[in-house]
Each structure stands twice: as structure tokens, then as C-alpha cells.
Design a protein around this motif. Structure first.
Motif, PDB file in Angstrom:
ATOM      1  N   ARG A 144       2.127   1.804  -3.795  1.00  0.00           N
ATOM      2  CA  ARG A 144       0.962   1.455  -4.590  1.00  0.00           C
ATOM      3  C   ARG A 144       1.269   1.938  -6.112  1.00  0.00           C
ATOM      4  O   ARG A 144       0.969   0.961  -7.039  1.00  0.00           O
ATOM      5  CB  ARG A 144      -0.318   2.361  -4.265  1.00  0.00           C
ATOM      6  CG  ARG A 144      -1.284   1.583  -3.169  1.00  0.00           C
ATOM      7  CD  ARG A 144      -2.623   2.346  -3.363  1.00  0.00           C
ATOM      8  NE  ARG A 144      -2.728   3.689  -3.352  1.00  0.00           N
ATOM      9  CZ  ARG A 144      -2.506   4.406  -2.082  1.00  0.00           C
ATOM     10  NH1 ARG A 144      -2.044   3.806  -1.180  1.00  0.00           N
ATOM     11  NH2 ARG A 144      -2.848   5.545  -1.984  1.00  0.00           N
ATOM     12  N   LEU A 193      -8.365   1.930  -1.486  1.00  0.00           N
ATOM     13  CA  LEU A 193      -6.946   1.498  -0.965  1.00  0.00           C
ATOM     14  C   LEU A 193      -6.188   2.468  -0.089  1.00  0.00           C
ATOM     15  O   LEU A 193      -5.396   2.265   0.949  1.00  0.00           O
ATOM     16  CB  LEU A 193      -6.134   1.125  -2.135  1.00  0.00           C
ATOM     17  CG  LEU A 193      -6.668  -0.139  -2.861  1.00  0.00           C
ATOM     18  CD1 LEU A 193      -5.456  -0.912  -3.587  1.00  0.00           C
ATOM     19  CD2 LEU A 193      -7.004  -1.344  -1.824  1.00  0.00           C
ATOM     20  N   LEU A 222       0.869  -1.284  -0.051  1.00  0.00           N
ATOM     21  CA  LEU A 222       0.038  -0.087   0.116  1.00  0.00           C
ATOM     22  C   LEU A 222       0.929   1.290   0.146  1.00  0.00           C
ATOM     23  O   LEU A 222       0.497   2.304  -0.613  1.00  0.00           O
ATOM     24  CB  LEU A 222      -1.020   0.196   1.169  1.00  0.00           C
ATOM     25  CG  LEU A 222      -2.024  -1.095   1.158  1.00  0.00           C
ATOM     26  CD1 LEU A 222      -2.596  -1.384   2.668  1.00  0.00           C
ATOM     27  CD2 LEU A 222      -3.152  -0.648   0.061  1.00  0.00           C
ATOM     28  N   GLN A 250      -5.129   1.617   3.612  1.00  0.00           N
ATOM     29  CA  GLN A 250      -3.687   1.754   3.828  1.00  0.00           C
ATOM     30  C   GLN A 250      -3.738   2.137   5.398  1.00  0.00           C
ATOM     31  O   GLN A 250      -2.858   1.829   6.167  1.00  0.00           O
ATOM     32  CB  GLN A 250      -2.890   2.740   3.220  1.00  0.00           C
ATOM     33  CG  GLN A 250      -1.584   3.051   3.513  1.00  0.00           C
ATOM     34  CD  GLN A 250      -0.789   3.911   2.691  1.00  0.00           C
ATOM     35  OE1 GLN A 250      -1.243   4.155   1.521  1.00  0.00           O
ATOM     36  NE2 GLN A 250       0.667   3.928   2.875  1.00  0.00           N
TER      37      GLN A 250
END
Ligand SMILES: CC(C)(COP(=O)(O)OP(=O)(O)OC[C@H]1O[C@@H](n2cnc3c(N)ncnc32)[C@H](O)[C@@H]1OP(=O)(O)O)[C@@H](O)C(=O)NCCC(=O)NCCS
Length: 263
Positions: free
Chosen positions: A170, A231, A167, A235
């Protein structure tokens, strides 16, 4: 992929190191176990094929993997400047692996075609330039191969640390999939787990994955689970779990291969 070639991730509970040739004999020995192959939907490979596989994990841009290792005893965390290949991750310390396969995010394409396409339109030729970045999904797998180390929180530690790295990186993890002029974005994370693998289902639910269609498995009898939140938000969630789990101080360290066999 090349991204983590020289990177180790160190936390108080678990150490993740790149998959190197010196890990292959132990990895190959683990995968001789039929139950483990079934649980991970893996094929039996000869040792030569496993060495080829290791090279693939290093070079193919659509795969990211780490070997999970019992961390060395360290008195003062900040004293450790690098992880010594062959010594800090000797065969006796290896316990499993964690990895990610990248593929086009089909669910996302379905959504777009439902919204924007009319009968007879063909979206296969649409340029990614017009559509924006390619949406890439990452499929996670985790394994604590040595059964005496299961049920001690090490699967969860491995998964949390790996997810935090993915993450945090990414953009970099999908960059190698782009051809000239293209951009890509990691849009979601997912996992497929056999319906009888309650431990793994529990683990992934515990860190925030959800069954896509509860009560329904795919053709292979697997639940498909995914991260439902954006996302960026995931995270923050994973960083919070790492703090709760006493792993908030994890660090990326150089993986040092300069000493042959760690000596
Ligand atoms: C699945 C696997 C990775 C889990 O690792 P582990 O180290 O044994 O699991 P942990 O001790 O870290 O447990 C983590 C979480 O899993 C869940 N869990 C563990 N055992 C469970 C069980 N019997 N039922 C439901 N949930 C369970 C819990 O949520 C637990 O978190 P908690 O202790 O905070 O409650 C490991 O058992 C394994 O590698 N099995 C063989 C290979 C495999 O099945 N891989 C998964 C393929 S998708």
C-alpha cells in the motif's frame, strides 16, 4: 510504475507478469476487438501507440499493471525460483490484464471540506504538510481478453492476486507520486463499470466492492463501486478469499529477462 518492473506473482490458478514489449503485439491484437474496447472503455491504438502506452505503464508513477497468464505446470511450487520472460509468459499463455490508476481521492476532499471549511475559505492552497498525507484513490480495471477463458474463475483469480499485491504494498504503490517532503496514503479502491456489464459487476461485488449509489449510474451509464471498509481490513478479507480460492500460497518471484526470448 517501476515498482513491479522485475516482479511476477505466481499462484496455482494465475500468473501475473509485468507488461513488457514482447507482450505488445498480442495485446494490440486483443484490442482490435470493438466489444472488448467498449467493455473496457478503451480507445483503438496503432501498434506504435501501444508500444508508447507500454512504456507509459512502466514509467508513469500513477499507473500499475500486470499481464495475466496461464501459469506453467509446476510439480513442486517451491522449485520455481523465477519466471522466465518470453517463455513462461509466451503469447499463447497470455489471457488478459489488470491495472490500477492512481488519482487524488476527491471524495475524501469533499468530506473534509464539508466538515472543516467555512463559507469563503479556499482549501486549494492548504499545504499537504498541514493536512497530513495526500489521500490517493486507486481505480481498478481487469480484463480476460480471450473469451474462451472467461467464466472459469480466472477473472476472479487475477483480481484477487492483484489486490493482494497492492494491499501488501500500500505505501510503495503511492510513494512515486510524492514530491520532496510529501507523503501519500492509498485511501480507497474503486471501479467504474457499465450498467450492462453484469459479469464484471458480479465479480467486483463478489470480492467486496459495493455500489456507491445503488440504482444510480454516472453520466456515462456506469456504476461507481468502491471498497467501503478500511484497506487494512480489506487486506485481511482478500487474504481470506485467496485462501478459500486455493491461492493462499501465492508468491512474488523474480521476472527474469536474462534469457533472450526465454531460450
Ligand atoms: C468481467 C471479466 C473480467 C470477468 O472475468 P471472468 O473470468 O469471466 O469471471 P470469473 O469466471 O472469474 O467469475 C468471477 C465472478 O464473477 C461473477 N459473475 C460471473 N459471471 C456473472 C454473471 N453473468 N452475472 C453476475 N455475476 C457474474 C461471479 O460472482 C463469479 O464468481 P463465482 O464464480 O465465485 O460466483 C471478464 O468477463 C472480462 O474480461 N470481460 C470483458 C472485459 C470487461 O468487461 N472488463 C471489466 C471492465 S470493468
Amino acid at each position: 510504475m517501476k515498482l513491479n518492473e522485475d516482479t511476477a506473482l505466481l499462484s496455482p490458478k494465475i500468473l501475473l507478469v509485468p507488461y513488457d514489449p514482447h507482450h505488445v503485439p498480442t495485446y494490440h491484437q486483443w484490442m482490435e476487438d470493438t466489444a472488448l474496447r467498449d467493455a473496457t472503455a478503451s480507445e483503438g491504438l496503432s501498434i506504435e501507440e501501444e508500444y508508447n502506452m507500454q512504456r507509459g505503464w512502466r514509467l508513469d508513477p500513477d499507473k500499475l499493471t500486470f499481464i495475466s497468464v496461464i501459469p506453467p505446470a509446476i510439480e513442486n511450487e517451491t522449485d520455481k525460483a523465477s519466471i522466465i520472460a518470453g517463455s513462461d509468459d509466451a503469447a499463447s499463455r497470455m489471457i488478459g490484464d489488470v491495472n490500477l490508476f492512481f488519482q487524488e481521492d476527491d471524495d475524501d476532499e469533499d468530506d473534509e471540506s464539508d466538515e472543516g471549511m467555512e463559507d469563503g475559505d479556499d482549501n486549494s492552497a492548504l499545504s499537504t504538510d498541514l493536512e497530513g498525507p495526500r489521500k490517493i484513490a486507486g481505480e481498478v480495471e481487469v480484463m480476460i481478453a480471450r473469451s474462451e477463458y472467461r467464466g472459469r474463475g480466472l477473472g476472479k483469480a487475477t483480481l484477487l492476486l492483484f489486490l493482494a499485491y497492492v494491499l501488501r504494498n500500500r505505501e510503495e504503490v503511492v510513494a512515486g507520486l510524492c514530491k520532496d517532503g510529501e507523503t501519500a496514503t492509498l485511501s480507497t479502491l474503486k471501479v467504474k463499470i457499465n450498467r450492462n456489464n453484469h459479469q464484471s459487476i458480479g465479480l467486483f461485488e463478489n470480492v467486496g466492492f459495493r455500489k456507491k449509489t445503488p440504482g444510480t449510474t454516472n453520466y456515462f451509464g456506469e456504476y461507481e463501486m468502491c471498497v467501503e471498509m478500511p484497506l487494512e481490513q480489506f487486506q485481511v478479507h482478500i487474504d481470506g478469499l485467496l485462501e478459500e480460492y486455493g491461492m493462499g500460497n501465492w508468491r512474488e518471484l523474480q521476472y527474469d529477462r536474462s534469457l533472450p526470448n526465454g531460450h
